[in-house]
Design an enzyme around this catalytic site. Structure first.
Site, PDB file in Angstrom:
ATOM      1  N   ASP A 181      58.811  57.091  21.275  1.00 29.76           N
ATOM      2  CA  ASP A 181      59.927  57.063  20.239  1.00 29.76           C
ATOM      3  C   ASP A 181      58.566  57.165  19.436  1.00 29.76           C
ATOM      4  OD1 ASP A 181      61.630  55.565  21.433  1.00 29.76           O
ATOM      5  OD2 ASP A 181      61.239  54.252  21.005  1.00 29.76           O
TER       6      ASP A 181
ATOM      7  N   GLU B 108      62.015  44.049  32.324  1.00 33.38           N
ATOM      8  CA  GLU B 108      63.473  43.780  32.010  1.00 33.38           C
ATOM      9  C   GLU B 108      64.386  44.416  33.361  1.00 33.38           C
ATOM     10  OE1 GLU B 108      63.878  46.212  28.862  1.00 33.38           O
ATOM     11  OE2 GLU B 108      66.116  45.977  29.189  1.00 33.38           O
TER      12      GLU B 108
HETATM   13  C1  GLT Z   1      66.858  51.430  26.956  1.00 30.60           C
HETATM   14  C2  GLT Z   1      67.292  50.756  27.479  1.00 30.60           C
HETATM   15  C3  GLT Z   1      66.855  49.224  26.968  1.00 30.60           C
HETATM   16  C4  GLT Z   1      65.296  48.641  27.492  1.00 30.60           C
HETATM   17  C5  GLT Z   1      64.802  49.389  26.325  1.00 30.60           C
HETATM   18  C6  GLT Z   1      63.205  49.911  27.099  1.00 30.60           C
HETATM   19  S1  GLT Z   1      64.864  51.324  26.815  1.00 30.60           S
HETATM   20  O1  GLT Z   1      67.056  51.661  25.426  1.00 30.60           O
HETATM   21  O2  GLT Z   1      68.721  50.805  27.697  1.00 30.60           O
HETATM   22  O3  GLT Z   1      67.376  48.483  28.359  1.00 30.60           O
HETATM   23  O4  GLT Z   1      64.809  47.642  26.391  1.00 30.60           O
HETATM   24  O5  GLT Z   1      62.602  50.734  27.847  1.00 30.60           O
HETATM   25 MN    MN Z   2      66.678  46.508  26.537  1.00 28.70          MN
END
Ligand code: GLT
Ligand code: MN
Ligand code: MN
Length: 401
Positions: free
Chosen positions: A70, A194
């Site tokens: 970014d 995540e």
């Molecule tokens: C991307 C994704 C997100 C993540 C980001 C971090 S990048 O936009 O859709 O959910 O959190 O990598």
């Molecule tokens: Mn995200």
């Protein structure tokens, strides 16, 4: 004509106005999202990182997060990298902003089309580690204390392409490798994993908060690893986000959170926070605030494709204001004497069984439970007043209580 206070342009007295104390952050990629989708091209010009820092700071945000790319182009030479970092650091200091979280882009370049840490190609897996070590160095240089791992393309389209057990092991090897790297470097960094169920792959490994939580305890350094759940991603699986976040909080694993919104199980929409699921997100904010979550309130969302730059700032301000409005509504809900009374009644705190259960397991509790006589029919006849309770929450949310 005299306008009521909330309609004057004097917004400084506005209690929902975001301030740095609220710990709101945005990804650079969120406000700089140019509205490209699978069917249409960019609709907004590039927004420079320095401009994003300036505008977000003016609006009351506290932090700005980024992927390596970014800020720094994928193929930038060392000199260019250093110049960009210098200018960005200057902007952070000029506008009083910090970088609480950083992450790696392991999904954009074609090299990652089959994933990164779980790719079948050993060369791609090795490159992903190299790129992430560099990006961790960059994040730490900018002051980040949380490092996010979103497994963008860690998944499959053709199920036969990967052994799913091997994929789990590969992901574990990568996270172990990188946590050891951070430790050896002396970085004060926590990792936040995540989850997402699909998109851009047809299926992604570690699809939900629950999968991630279970995985964390199999790692070499579980203490430094938590989750970064995202509203939209759990809704894509049809799950209750509040409950997933609660489980992460209870485990001490909510290291970061991606706030946005989503219209049910479909493609990832990353809508303005609180623009759709008002009731659920009211309960989410109530949960975060009551639990004393003190991490960033991070928005991972973007403006509608119809917007120009002005619309992007309307979007960003909207995310933050809505959070603060929910926070105030949650405070009022919990301070409402009728709500308190009803919650007290339904929890039947004066029951002798409340005292007994609170003692936990012992030979004496076992004996008392074995000897107790219950009237299941009477217990089954009682009403719980949840209609009344839910209506009270609705009336608070709609602003009539
Ligand atoms: C991307 C994704 C997100 C993540 C980001 C971090 S990048 O936009 O859709 O959910 O959190 O990598
Ligand atoms: Mn995200
Ligand atoms: Mn998303």
């Amino acid at each position: 004509m005299m306008l009521p206070p909330q309609l004057t342009s004097e917004s400084t007295s506005d209690q929902y106005k975001p301030t740095k104390k609220d710990k709101f952050s945005f990804g650079l990629w969120t406000v700089a999202n140019r509205g490209r989708d699978p069917f249409g091209d960019f609709v907004r010009p590039e927004l420079s990182p320095v401009r994003s820092v300036q505008k977000l700071s003016e609006l009351g945000a506290w932090g700005i997060n980024l992927h390596d790319n970014d800020l720094i182009p994928f193929d930038a030479a060392a000199q260019e990298r250093d110049r960009i970092v210098r200018e960005f650091k200057q902007a952070l200091s000029d506008y009083g902003m910090i970088v609480p979280m950083a992450t790696t882009n392991l999904f954009f370049h074609p090299v990652f089309k089959d994933g990164a840490f779980t790719a079948v190609s050993p060369a791609v897996r090795a490159f992903a580690l190299q790129k992430t070590m560099k990006a961790i160095d960059l994040g730490v240089e900018l002051g980040a204390t949380t490092y996010v791992f979103w497994g963008g393309r860690e998944g499959v389209d053709a199920e036969a392409s990967k052994d799913p057990i091997v994929a789990v092991k590969r992901m574990r090897d990568a996270i172990n490798f990188l946590s050891q790297y951070a430790i050896d470097k002396g970085y004060k960094l926590r990792f936040a994993l995540e989850p997402k169920p699909n998109e851009p792959r047809s299926d992604t490994y570690f699809p939900t908060i629950g999968h991630m939580l279970a995985f964390i305890y199999t790692l070499d350094h579980p203490d430094m690893i938590g989750v970064n759940p995202e509203v939209a991603h759990e809704y894509m699986s049809g799950l209750n986000f509040v409950h997933g976040v609660a489980q992460a909080l209870e485990a001490g694993k909510l290291f970061h959170i991606d706030l946005n919104d989503q219209k049910g199980p479909r493609f990832d929409q990353d809508l303005r926070f609180g623009s759709e699921n008002i009731k659920n997100l009211f309960f989410l904010v109530r949960l975060l605030e009551k639990a004393g979550y003190d991490g960033p309130r991070h928005f991972d969302a973007h403006a509608y494709r119809t917007e120009n730059e002005d619309g992007v700032w309307d979007f960003a301000l909207g995310c933050m204001r809505t959070y603060n409005i929910f926070k105030e509504k949650a405070r009022r809900f919990d301070a409402d004497p009728e709500v308190q009374q009803l919650l007290k009644e339904i929890n039947d705190e004066g029951s002798p069984y409340a005292a007994l259960l609170s003692k936990g397991y012992s030979a004496e509790t076992v004996r008392q439970l074995q000897e107790a006589t219950f009237d299941p029919d009477a217990l089954g006849r009682q009403g719980y007043s949840y209609e009344k309770l839910d209506q009270m929450s609705i009336e608070h949310i709609m602003g009539v209580r």
